[in-house]
Design a protein around this motif. Structure first.
Motif, PDB file in Angstrom:
ATOM      1  N   PRO A 300       0.829  -1.211   0.000  1.00  0.00           N
ATOM      2  CA  PRO A 300       0.000   0.000   0.000  1.00  0.00           C
ATOM      3  C   PRO A 300       0.861   1.257   0.000  1.00  0.00           C
ATOM      4  O   PRO A 300       1.936   1.283   0.600  1.00  0.00           O
ATOM      5  CB  PRO A 300      -0.788  -0.114   1.313  1.00  0.00           C
ATOM      6  CG  PRO A 300      -0.752  -1.563   1.656  1.00  0.00           C
ATOM      7  CD  PRO A 300       0.548  -2.074   1.139  1.00  0.00           C
ATOM      8  N   PRO A 301       0.414   2.287  -0.684  1.00  0.00           N
ATOM      9  CA  PRO A 301       1.223   3.504  -0.780  1.00  0.00           C
ATOM     10  C   PRO A 301       1.362   4.187   0.570  1.00  0.00           C
ATOM     11  O   PRO A 301       0.406   4.317   1.314  1.00  0.00           O
ATOM     12  CB  PRO A 301       0.426   4.379  -1.752  1.00  0.00           C
ATOM     13  CG  PRO A 301      -0.982   3.890  -1.624  1.00  0.00           C
ATOM     14  CD  PRO A 301      -0.874   2.417  -1.358  1.00  0.00           C
ATOM     15  N   ARG A 302       2.562   4.604   0.893  1.00  0.00           N
ATOM     16  CA  ARG A 302       2.780   5.360   2.118  1.00  0.00           C
ATOM     17  C   ARG A 302       3.049   6.834   1.814  1.00  0.00           C
ATOM     18  O   ARG A 302       3.138   7.647   2.709  1.00  0.00           O
ATOM     19  CB  ARG A 302       3.958   4.760   2.903  1.00  0.00           C
ATOM     20  CG  ARG A 302       3.721   3.321   3.311  1.00  0.00           C
ATOM     21  CD  ARG A 302       4.810   2.820   4.222  1.00  0.00           C
ATOM     22  NE  ARG A 302       4.594   1.426   4.563  1.00  0.00           N
ATOM     23  CZ  ARG A 302       3.769   1.005   5.525  1.00  0.00           C
ATOM     24  NH1 ARG A 302       3.079   1.880   6.211  1.00  0.00           N
ATOM     25  NH2 ARG A 302       3.634  -0.288   5.784  1.00  0.00           N
ATOM     26  N   GLY A 303       3.182   7.140   0.545  1.00  0.00           N
ATOM     27  CA  GLY A 303       3.413   8.528   0.164  1.00  0.00           C
ATOM     28  C   GLY A 303       2.139   9.183  -0.301  1.00  0.00           C
ATOM     29  O   GLY A 303       1.074   8.999   0.261  1.00  0.00           O
ATOM     30  N   GLU A 304       2.260   9.936  -1.409  1.00  0.00           N
ATOM     31  CA  GLU A 304       1.141  10.738  -1.871  1.00  0.00           C
ATOM     32  C   GLU A 304       0.330  10.072  -2.971  1.00  0.00           C
ATOM     33  O   GLU A 304      -0.825  10.421  -3.177  1.00  0.00           O
ATOM     34  CB  GLU A 304       1.669  12.088  -2.381  1.00  0.00           C
ATOM     35  CG  GLU A 304       2.228  12.978  -1.296  1.00  0.00           C
ATOM     36  CD  GLU A 304       1.161  13.437  -0.322  1.00  0.00           C
ATOM     37  OE1 GLU A 304       0.089  13.857  -0.782  1.00  0.00           O
ATOM     38  OE2 GLU A 304       1.382  13.342   0.887  1.00  0.00           O
ATOM     39  N   GLN A 305       0.916   9.133  -3.692  1.00  0.00           N
ATOM     40  CA  GLN A 305       0.263   8.607  -4.873  1.00  0.00           C
ATOM     41  C   GLN A 305      -0.575   7.367  -4.566  1.00  0.00           C
ATOM     42  O   GLN A 305      -0.160   6.498  -3.797  1.00  0.00           O
ATOM     43  CB  GLN A 305       1.310   8.242  -5.940  1.00  0.00           C
ATOM     44  CG  GLN A 305       2.119   9.429  -6.425  1.00  0.00           C
ATOM     45  CD  GLN A 305       1.260  10.507  -7.056  1.00  0.00           C
ATOM     46  OE1 GLN A 305       0.299  10.215  -7.761  1.00  0.00           O
ATOM     47  NE2 GLN A 305       1.595  11.760  -6.803  1.00  0.00           N
ATOM     48  N   PRO A 306      -1.774   7.252  -5.176  1.00  0.00           N
ATOM     49  CA  PRO A 306      -2.544   6.010  -5.047  1.00  0.00           C
ATOM     50  C   PRO A 306      -1.870   4.886  -5.808  1.00  0.00           C
ATOM     51  O   PRO A 306      -1.008   5.117  -6.654  1.00  0.00           O
ATOM     52  CB  PRO A 306      -3.896   6.376  -5.675  1.00  0.00           C
ATOM     53  CG  PRO A 306      -3.561   7.452  -6.656  1.00  0.00           C
ATOM     54  CD  PRO A 306      -2.438   8.241  -6.031  1.00  0.00           C
ATOM     55  N   THR A 307      -2.261   3.651  -5.519  1.00  0.00           N
ATOM     56  CA  THR A 307      -1.720   2.490  -6.223  1.00  0.00           C
ATOM     57  C   THR A 307      -2.572   2.228  -7.464  1.00  0.00           C
ATOM     58  O   THR A 307      -3.756   1.915  -7.356  1.00  0.00           O
ATOM     59  CB  THR A 307      -1.728   1.248  -5.325  1.00  0.00           C
ATOM     60  OG1 THR A 307      -0.914   1.498  -4.180  1.00  0.00           O
ATOM     61  CG2 THR A 307      -1.185   0.026  -6.068  1.00  0.00           C
ATOM     62  N   ASP A 308      -1.965   2.365  -8.632  1.00  0.00           N
ATOM     63  CA  ASP A 308      -2.653   2.140  -9.905  1.00  0.00           C
ATOM     64  C   ASP A 308      -2.363   0.712 -10.359  1.00  0.00           C
ATOM     65  O   ASP A 308      -1.210   0.344 -10.573  1.00  0.00           O
ATOM     66  CB  ASP A 308      -2.165   3.153 -10.940  1.00  0.00           C
ATOM     67  CG  ASP A 308      -2.951   3.090 -12.242  1.00  0.00           C
ATOM     68  OD1 ASP A 308      -3.770   2.161 -12.412  1.00  0.00           O
ATOM     69  OD2 ASP A 308      -2.745   3.975 -13.088  1.00  0.00           O
ATOM     70  N   SER A 309      -3.402  -0.083 -10.521  1.00  0.00           N
ATOM     71  CA  SER A 309      -3.210  -1.476 -10.936  1.00  0.00           C
ATOM     72  C   SER A 309      -2.512  -1.572 -12.280  1.00  0.00           C
ATOM     73  O   SER A 309      -1.839  -2.573 -12.569  1.00  0.00           O
ATOM     74  CB  SER A 309      -4.560  -2.198 -10.997  1.00  0.00           C
ATOM     75  OG  SER A 309      -5.410  -1.595 -11.966  1.00  0.00           O
ATOM     76  N   GLU A 310      -2.612  -0.545 -13.114  1.00  0.00           N
ATOM     77  CA  GLU A 310      -1.954  -0.566 -14.418  1.00  0.00           C
ATOM     78  C   GLU A 310      -0.428  -0.582 -14.284  1.00  0.00           C
ATOM     79  O   GLU A 310       0.264  -0.987 -15.207  1.00  0.00           O
ATOM     80  CB  GLU A 310      -2.383   0.658 -15.235  1.00  0.00           C
ATOM     81  CG  GLU A 310      -3.884   0.740 -15.511  1.00  0.00           C
ATOM     82  CD  GLU A 310      -4.362  -0.383 -16.414  1.00  0.00           C
ATOM     83  OE1 GLU A 310      -4.134  -0.295 -17.626  1.00  0.00           O
ATOM     84  OE2 GLU A 310      -4.962  -1.348 -15.900  1.00  0.00           O
ATOM     85  N   ASP A 311       0.080  -0.137 -13.133  1.00  0.00           N
ATOM     86  CA  ASP A 311       1.523  -0.149 -12.900  1.00  0.00           C
ATOM     87  C   ASP A 311       2.013  -1.475 -12.333  1.00  0.00           C
ATOM     88  O   ASP A 311       3.208  -1.620 -12.060  1.00  0.00           O
ATOM     89  CB  ASP A 311       1.902   0.978 -11.921  1.00  0.00           C
ATOM     90  CG  ASP A 311       1.611   2.353 -12.489  1.00  0.00           C
ATOM     91  OD1 ASP A 311       1.612   2.494 -13.728  1.00  0.00           O
ATOM     92  OD2 ASP A 311       1.376   3.284 -11.689  1.00  0.00           O
ATOM     93  N   HIS A 312       1.129  -2.430 -12.126  1.00  0.00           N
ATOM     94  CA  HIS A 312       1.503  -3.697 -11.488  1.00  0.00           C
ATOM     95  C   HIS A 312       1.050  -4.910 -12.313  1.00  0.00           C
ATOM     96  O   HIS A 312       0.832  -5.979 -11.768  1.00  0.00           O
ATOM     97  CB  HIS A 312       0.897  -3.773 -10.083  1.00  0.00           C
ATOM     98  CG  HIS A 312       1.426  -2.741  -9.151  1.00  0.00           C
ATOM     99  ND1 HIS A 312       2.561  -2.921  -8.387  1.00  0.00           N
ATOM    100  CD2 HIS A 312       0.994  -1.480  -8.871  1.00  0.00           C
ATOM    101  CE1 HIS A 312       2.792  -1.837  -7.669  1.00  0.00           C
ATOM    102  NE2 HIS A 312       1.859  -0.952  -7.948  1.00  0.00           N
ATOM    103  N   LEU A 313       0.898  -4.712 -13.609  1.00  0.00           N
ATOM    104  CA  LEU A 313       0.392  -5.798 -14.454  1.00  0.00           C
ATOM    105  C   LEU A 313       1.318  -7.006 -14.436  1.00  0.00           C
ATOM    106  O   LEU A 313       0.867  -8.156 -14.373  1.00  0.00           O
ATOM    107  CB  LEU A 313       0.188  -5.294 -15.890  1.00  0.00           C
ATOM    108  CG  LEU A 313      -0.907  -4.225 -16.059  1.00  0.00           C
ATOM    109  CD1 LEU A 313      -0.990  -3.791 -17.518  1.00  0.00           C
ATOM    110  CD2 LEU A 313      -2.252  -4.729 -15.572  1.00  0.00           C
ATOM    111  N   ALA A 314       2.632  -6.777 -14.504  1.00  0.00           N
ATOM    112  CA  ALA A 314       3.566  -7.915 -14.504  1.00  0.00           C
ATOM    113  C   ALA A 314       3.476  -8.681 -13.188  1.00  0.00           C
ATOM    114  O   ALA A 314       3.452  -9.919 -13.174  1.00  0.00           O
ATOM    115  CB  ALA A 314       4.990  -7.417 -14.740  1.00  0.00           C
ATOM    116  N   ASP A 315       3.407  -7.963 -12.069  1.00  0.00           N
ATOM    117  CA  ASP A 315       3.272  -8.631 -10.770  1.00  0.00           C
ATOM    118  C   ASP A 315       1.981  -9.445 -10.704  1.00  0.00           C
ATOM    119  O   ASP A 315       1.945 -10.545 -10.145  1.00  0.00           O
ATOM    120  CB  ASP A 315       3.261  -7.601  -9.637  1.00  0.00           C
ATOM    121  CG  ASP A 315       4.609  -6.925  -9.474  1.00  0.00           C
ATOM    122  OD1 ASP A 315       5.627  -7.552  -9.814  1.00  0.00           O
ATOM    123  OD2 ASP A 315       4.645  -5.768  -9.028  1.00  0.00           O
TER     124      ASP A 315
END
Length: 409
Positions: A300-315
């Protein structure tokens, strides 16, 4: 049901009592007073200007006659009515008027304007009749005070009815929307989903994007996104794996373009949100599943940005079958199984870096913080263990998939 509008009406009604003769004169003139009042309301209040005849005219006429009859009942207490009798039917009628305005999608502006016009005209007409019946100046002042207090009570009852209807209809609408979300997540048929959307008063959008976020943050986000955003917070999986102290809410956000998604991601900055892909609205379950899988796999993000599923497709692809991935790891490391665990881990780490850097020894050494000769030595060990399989594209693909799992510390 609503209670009497307040003690002031009863108190005034007891203090002011018309003589039976005057009361009868006022009752005889009631139809004419009602007609003048209705005509004024229809002429002066914009919301009712079309009510020259028909159902709305009948409704206004009935309401005015009931209100005037209730007022004369109040003014005549002590003669023909038990003073303890509440003004129930009249107050209930005003309450029902307010609810009817809310059901018709109208604000209270029109009805309150009608009360203002009605109080003015009815006082003019009733005052004229009362003066003709010989009421004294003092009695006329008390008569006016009672009438305007009475109209205030009716207005308050209508406002209460309007507010209660909005509250009730809002709860009912939310229940229907909850059912719509449940059917979307269950993958119901198009016919079922269309009917559910109609019952919920929800207009289907081009697409929906699933957003998972802490329930405490959901209300503020919905206020920014608009009323067509669907929200659901019952029995959502995954919350225990992300933040055990907070429940999660699912938002299904209408969208149509890539710009909509960028806007959504900007709105979620600073919130611990996970965003699924956009899907046609009847396939919203797909976006929800992607968001929950991202929630399980991504930190889960601890900074300012939300987690976008598009950035985790390989995972997401690699982690689709965790047990298969573990079995693959065991399989690709089998040639090293006789070595000590620490040696096995170092060789696996070196092999992964070698494959990713396409055999560039200097880059491998820089990444692993070792000497290039150490890279050469380790790769000699690996070639002895794996032989020609290191040149097999299929086996190399298996190594690239499995080795990251082996090399996580």
């Amino acid at each position: 049901m609503v209670a009497d509008s307040g003690p002031h009406l009863s108190d005034l009604g007891r203090a002011f009592r018309l003589d039976p003769e005057v009361l009868q004169i006022l009752r005889d003139g009631l139809p004419q007073v009602a007609t003048h009042t209705v005509n004024a309301v229809v002429a002066e209040v914009p919301d009712y200007r079309g009510a020259r005849d028909g159902l709305m005219r009948d409704t206004i006429t009935g309401a005015v006659r009931m209100a005037l009859a209730g007022f004369l009942k109040l003014a005549g207490r002590g003669h023909d009515v038990d003073p303890s009798t509440p003004m129930g039917p009249t107050i209930e009628g005003a309450y029902a008027l307010g609810r009817g305005e809310a059901r018709g999608g109208r604000s209270m502006d029109g009805l309150l304007a009608a009360y203002r016009v009605g109080s003015r005209v009815s006082w003019r007409e009733l005052g004229r009749v009362a003066a003709g019946a010989g009421l004294s100046a003092t009695m006329m002042a008390e008569f006016a005070e009672l009438l305007f207090a009475y109209i205030d009570g009716l207005s308050a009852a209508s406002v209460a009815g309007h507010n209660d209807e909005l509250t009730t209809s809002g709860l009912v609408r939310q229940r229907y929307r909850d059912r719509l979300v449940q059917r979307l997540l269950a993958g119901a048929s198009p016919e079922v989903l269309t009917a559910a959307a109609e019952r919920a008063g929800w207009s289907p959008s081009v697409g929906l994007t699933a957003v998972l976020l802490p329930s405490a943050q959901a209300h503020g986000v919905v206020a920014l996104l608009g009323t067509e955003t669907l929200q659901f917070a019952e029995d959502l999986p995954g919350s225990e794996g992300w933040d055990p102290d907070r429940s999660l809410t699912l938002l299904l956000v209408p969208d149509a373009t890539a710009a909509d998604r960028r806007h959504l991601l900007r709105l979620l900055v600073g919130r611990k949100a996970v965003v699924g892909p956009s899907r046609p609205w009847m396939q919203a379950r797909s976006s929800y599943r992607r968001a929950t899988r991202t929630l399980e796999l991504a930190t889960p993000p601890r900074g300012e940005q939300p987690t976008d599923s598009e950035d985790h497709l390989a995972d997401l692809v690699v982690g689709a079958d965790p047990e298969a991935l573990i079995d693959l790891r065991v399989q690709v490391l089998r040639p090293l199984s006789a070595l000590p665990e620490s040696t096995r881990e170092r060789l696996a780490e070196t092999l992964l870096s070698w494959l990713l850097h396409q055999g560039r020894r200097e880059q491998v050494a820089a990444e692993l913080h070792i000497h290039p000769q150490t890279v050469r030595y380790r790769m000699g060990q690996l070639r002895d263990a794996y032989g020609e399989r290191l040149h097999d594209p299929r086996f190399v693909r298996e190594l690239i998939l499995a080795l990251p799992l082996c090399c996580r510390h």
